[in-house]
Design an enzyme around this catalytic site. Structure first.
Site, PDB file in Angstrom:
ATOM      1  CG  ASP A  21      -1.689  -1.320   1.330  1.00 15.70           C
ATOM      2  OD1 ASP A  21      -2.043  -2.034   0.464  1.00 15.70           O
ATOM      3  OD2 ASP A  21      -1.823  -1.718   2.662  1.00 15.70           O
ATOM      4  CD  GLU A 203      -8.630  -3.530  -0.964  1.00 18.74           C
ATOM      5  OE1 GLU A 203      -9.290  -3.770  -0.064  1.00 18.74           O
ATOM      6  OE2 GLU A 203      -7.726  -4.321  -1.305  1.00 18.74           O
ATOM      7  CG  HIS A 267      -3.415   0.215  -1.683  1.00 18.64           C
ATOM      8  ND1 HIS A 267      -4.230  -0.333  -0.776  1.00 18.64           N
ATOM      9  CD2 HIS A 267      -3.079   1.680  -1.374  1.00 18.64           C
ATOM     10  CE1 HIS A 267      -4.724   0.821  -0.079  1.00 18.64           C
ATOM     11  NE2 HIS A 267      -3.797   1.833  -0.360  1.00 18.64           N
ATOM     12  NE  ARG A 301       0.337  -7.265   0.402  1.00 17.73           N
ATOM     13  CZ  ARG A 301      -0.561  -6.799   1.059  1.00 17.73           C
ATOM     14  NH1 ARG A 301      -2.006  -6.273   0.373  1.00 17.73           N
ATOM     15  NH2 ARG A 301      -0.961  -6.326   2.380  1.00 17.73           N
TER      16      ARG A 301
END
Length: 323
Positions: A21, A203, A267, A301
């Protein structure tokens, strides 16, 4: 790493490892700031550098740590740093140790001018507008800010329904950095098959302005290989709170590429390069697809970065580039 036959390619080398993110922001002081979800989901950390490349090795400073129990004690997710009217704010989502999926959006305000060294105060959960009976009443996260023509808007993801709920994206105008001025407006639901893999999810919104248009990217589906980016757009002169003025793209604008070794991109955030002209897209992805257990708790990630180019219609094009 949880993988078989993993190897880096010339396309998937991380900008910053194990930071999901990712949010990259150029502050009014001219410095670049970086924050992201850390694998332990237990704190908010910031990096600062006069250059984007310098963020790789910049010192990471923890500016806030989760509570031992109660609200804001678990799942500290997707922090974003914003300077609004000369004041620094951090937006993030958090849950509770006794209810790990009770995610809500929270706000911190810096008491000084230096977000890395000055203290932060907790302003609590984001507040709905007066009389608002809907906003932030259920699983809510990924709030981001858009400043446009003297107004401040916020977009966030919130789940609705019963049983297996779906995650939509909503927009509202802000009265203060921690309170809505208007009722929520639904921008997008997971309508298409590529938004409904594993979970029905929209999202992670992010905004990009270019050539008279505002683009909003977002992420869809569960957090494994199927995670991908979609996009909406609107004319800069249109009413941002009119859902009919937004156009949603039928297909994802960024998705996994097995040949290049990039899986589950999403994201993202946007920032201008040092030249002040080139737009950069910062996103997270994994360099492999075989994940042991829940992909949400796989730590790899990584934050990655690409230059954005534009087609003949002025729409952004997202293409993986050699690192």
């Amino acid at each position: 790493m949880n993988r078989k036959n993993f190897q880096y390619t010339e396309y998937n080398r991380p900008f910053i490892e194990q930071r999901a993110d990712p949010y990259l922001y150029r502050g009014p002081d001219g410095f670049y700031y970086f924050t992201a979800s850390v694998p332990a989901y237990d704190r908010i950390a910031l990096r600062r550098s006069p250059t984007i490349s310098g963020l790789r090795e910049a010192e990471e400073v923890t500016v806030w740590t989760k509570h031992p129990e109660g609200p804001m004690s678990m799942h500290i997710w997707a922090p974003e740093l914003h300077s609004l009217d000369g004041v620094w704010y951090l937006y993030f989502a958090a849950s509770e140790t006794k209810n790990r999926w009770k995610l809500r959006p929270y706000v911190l305000r810096c008491r000084g001018e230096d977000p890395l060294s000055d203290p932060w105060e907790e302003l609590g959960m984001l507040q709905g507008a007066d009389g608002d009976l809907f906003s932030f009443r259920d699983f809510s996260l990924d709030s981001t800010i858009l400043e446009h023509r003297g107004e401040k808007y916020i977009v966030w993801a919130e789940k609705v329904g019963k049983g297996k709920k779906i995650s939509n994206l909503y927009i509202a105008r802000l009265e203060t950095p921690w309170k809505l001025a208007t009722p929520q407006v639904l921008l997008t639901s997971p309508d298409y098959d590529w938004e409904r893999v594993g979970f029905w999810v929209n999202e992670g919104p992010a905004f990009l302005k270019h050539d008279g248009k505002i683009f909003m990217t977002y992420s869809a589906s569960e957090t494994g290989e199927c995670y991908c980016m979609g996009m909406l757009s609107i004319d800069e002169n249109a009413d941002l709170l009119d859902p009919r003025a937004w156009k949603k793209e039928r297909m994802p604008v960024l998705r996994s590429d097995r040949e290049k070794g990039i899986f589950g991109p999403g994201h993202n955030s946007f920032v201008k390069d040092e030249d002040g002209v080139t737009d950069l897209c910062v996103f997270h992805a994994r360099p492999y697809d075989e994940i042991i257990g829940n992909p949400l708790y796989d730590p790899n990630r990584h934050a990655m970065i690409m230059k954005v180019r534009y087609d003949e219609k002025g729409f952004p094009v997202f293409e993986y580039q050699k690192q």
